[in-house]
Design an enzyme around this catalytic site. Structure first.
Site, mmCIF file in Angstrom:
data_model
loop_
_atom_site.group_PDB
_atom_site.id
_atom_site.type_symbol
_atom_site.label_atom_id
_atom_site.label_comp_id
_atom_site.label_asym_id
_atom_site.label_seq_id
_atom_site.Cartn_x
_atom_site.Cartn_y
_atom_site.Cartn_z
ATOM 1 N N LYS A 83 1.893 1.502 6.895
ATOM 2 C CA LYS A 83 0.606 2.155 6.640
ATOM 3 C C LYS A 83 -0.254 1.235 5.798
ATOM 4 C CE LYS A 83 -2.022 5.846 6.564
ATOM 5 N NZ LYS A 83 -3.113 4.924 6.985
ATOM 6 N N LYS A 107 3.036 0.879 -3.247
ATOM 7 C CA LYS A 107 2.259 2.114 -3.468
ATOM 8 C C LYS A 107 2.973 3.303 -2.837
ATOM 9 C CE LYS A 107 -2.280 0.145 -2.997
ATOM 10 N NZ LYS A 107 -3.638 0.168 -2.465
ATOM 11 N N LYS A 119 -1.135 -4.095 6.241
ATOM 12 C CA LYS A 119 -2.564 -4.361 5.973
ATOM 13 C C LYS A 119 -3.115 -5.194 7.116
ATOM 14 C CE LYS A 119 -5.034 -3.715 2.279
ATOM 15 N NZ LYS A 119 -5.025 -2.475 1.607
ATOM 16 N N THR A 203 -9.612 7.979 -3.208
ATOM 17 C CA THR A 203 -9.238 6.882 -4.108
ATOM 18 C C THR A 203 -9.888 7.096 -5.471
ATOM 19 O OG1 THR A 203 -9.170 5.477 -2.159
ATOM 20 C CG2 THR A 203 -9.018 4.367 -4.280
ATOM 21 N N ASN A 234 -17.459 2.499 -2.082
ATOM 22 C CA ASN A 234 -16.882 3.834 -1.919
ATOM 23 C C ASN A 234 -16.176 4.295 -3.198
ATOM 24 O OD1 ASN A 234 -14.254 5.432 -1.302
ATOM 25 N ND2 ASN A 234 -15.618 5.968 0.359
ATOM 26 N N SER A 361 -4.480 9.746 2.975
ATOM 27 C CA SER A 361 -4.252 9.298 4.353
ATOM 28 C C SER A 361 -2.968 9.921 4.888
ATOM 29 C CB SER A 361 -4.113 7.770 4.420
ATOM 30 O OG SER A 361 -5.359 7.170 4.539
#
Ligand code: GLU
Length: 429
Positions: A83, A107, A119, A203, A234, A361
């Site tokens: 992910k 994470k 990523k 986030t 963001n 997510s």
């Protein structure tokens, strides 16, 4: 705004030549040693298990074809599918994407998500591309990596300079290739296509919850706490708004062109109204300062929320705050962290502080798999619970091993990765 002005006065942040992959590996090694794992654990986790580099031909609006370079790294899929987001950035490199994938694994480990890290990246400057060009590039990327990704394999999401519209194009392209509807292929989608409520703000909310825990710990009242946020995209913009609404004094913000500072506190709602779609606002005022100056201004809490490597060995001695909360990925270099540690400045690490994005997510993916959607209140309550759990675990680990929170976060993150790999028979220890 005129695109040319961006070229003339490009990013004022002086980036040290940082090597995120080297830094990831060095800290990983320390953590593996502290936990008395055999060196083989480090050898296995130091690089992604899979890495793909692709060339993406894109027809530009002027009729010419341009070839873009793209990457996807899957760090480790022992604990579940991988992910992680996809960034569109002119400076993105293969090495950086590999490090970022490793950080995603950590994470997910810290907050107990059933994933490994991944990523992606495309070398491009989205600020100079039209919407049509961005759509063709996004679709081209999905075609190039489609064998490698999927809802039970590797699930992409937004990252730097990618957003819900880009996720929507990518989802559509994937559905066309597979010939079935597959909302769990990608997260950070628009709500109308199966996105989750609360994903866009996740986030920033996660950083906020972390900040509130730190304030409790330090017995600081949030009201009137002086905060500087470097980054107004963001993450930085929502965070500035939440902090402003809670009565904190946001005295500085920075964007890609410069910073704005007012010791009495900035008018955040006004700045939010004035910024462009890339989060740029500093160029609308004549009294803007450079990002370097902004980072060195005195405050209580400094939040780098933009790019990596902005706190480095040249400026670490001049950072003038009590707490740094890393909202960006990798904003403090390893050498800088050692200097901040010596100066007793608490650094709350990225892989903990900014994990709110991947947590929601995960919630989005769960909702897609269930076909049952949650309210925003449910999403935020579960997010807060996960963030608090992560914070507690990392904080206690830092105490137990007498290490800083960065190393403690690595220690926490590695445990499940290593265990899942051992149980599958990939590692023997
Ligand atoms: N790009 C975000 C991160 O760095 C979110 C990743 C995701 O949602 O999968 O954590």
């Amino acid at each position: 705004m005129a695109i040319d002005s961006l070229n003339v006065k490009k990013d004022e942040v002086v980036r040290e030549k940082d090597h995120p992959l080297v830094e990831f590996q060095e800290t990983l090694k320390e953590a593996v040693e502290i936990m008395n794992f055999p060196p083989q654990v480090f050898e296995f986790l130091k690089k992604p298990m899979r890495f793909l580099e692709v060339s993406i031909p894109v027809r530009m609006d002027n009729g010419q074809t341009e070839i873009f370079q793209g990457f996807r790294a899957q760090h480790n899929d022992a604990a579940g599918p991988t992910k992680g987001g996809i960034r569109f950035h002119p400076d993105v490199t293969a090495e950086e994407v590999k490090a970022l994938a490793g950080w995603m694994s950590l994470k997910c480990g810290i907050t107990d998500l059933p994933y490994g890290g991944a990523k992606g990246g495309i070398v491009c400057d989205p600020r100079k591309m039209s919407q049509d060009e961005l759509e063709r590039l996004s679709r081209g990327y999905v075609r190039a990596v489609s064998q490698m990704v999927g809802p039970t394999k590797d699930i992409p999401a937004p990252d730097m300079y990618t957003n819900s519209q880009i996720m929507a194009w990518m989802l559509d392209e994937y559905d066309h290739i597979r010939e079935f509807d597959s909302p769990g292929f990608i997260t950070g989608k628009p709500i109308a296509l199966g996105g989750s409520k609360g994903r866009e703000t996740a986030t920033s909310k996660g950083v906020l919850y972390t900040l509130q825990r730190v304030c409790e710990l330090k017995k600081m009242a949030l009201k009137n706490t002086r905060i500087i946020i470097q980054g107004f995209g963001n993450v930085g913009s929502y965070l500035a708004k939440y902090l402003y609404d809670l009565g904190a004094k946001v005295i500085g913000i920075g964007d890609v062109l410069g910073g704005l500072y007012d010791e009495k506190g900035l008018d955040i709602p006004y700045l939010l109204e004035s910024r462009d779609s890339f989060g740029i606002v500093s160029n609308r005022f004549d009294h803007s300062i450079s990002n370097q100056e902004l980072l060195e201004k005195e405050c209580d809490i400094l939040i780098p929320a933009a790019i990596s490597g902005v706190i480095h060995k040249q400026n670490a001695a001049r950072i003038n705050c009590e707490i740094v909360i890393e909202a960006a990925n990798g904003p403090t270099t390893k050498e800088a962290l050692a200097i901040l540690d010596d100066r007793d400045i608490l650094v709350v690490p990225d892989i903990l502080a900014n994990s709110g994005g991947v947590i929601v997510s995960y919630f989005e993916w769960c909702q897609n798999n269930q076909g049952f959607y949650w309210t925003e209140e449910e999403v935020n309550a579960r997010l807060e619970e996960k963030m608090n759990m992560g914070f507690e675990n990392v904080f206690n680990t830092a105490r137990r091993y007498n290490v800083n929170m960065k190393l403690a976060a690595y220690i926490e993150g590695i445990q499940r990765l290593a265990e899942a790999s051992r149980l599958r028979g990939w590692l023997k220890y």
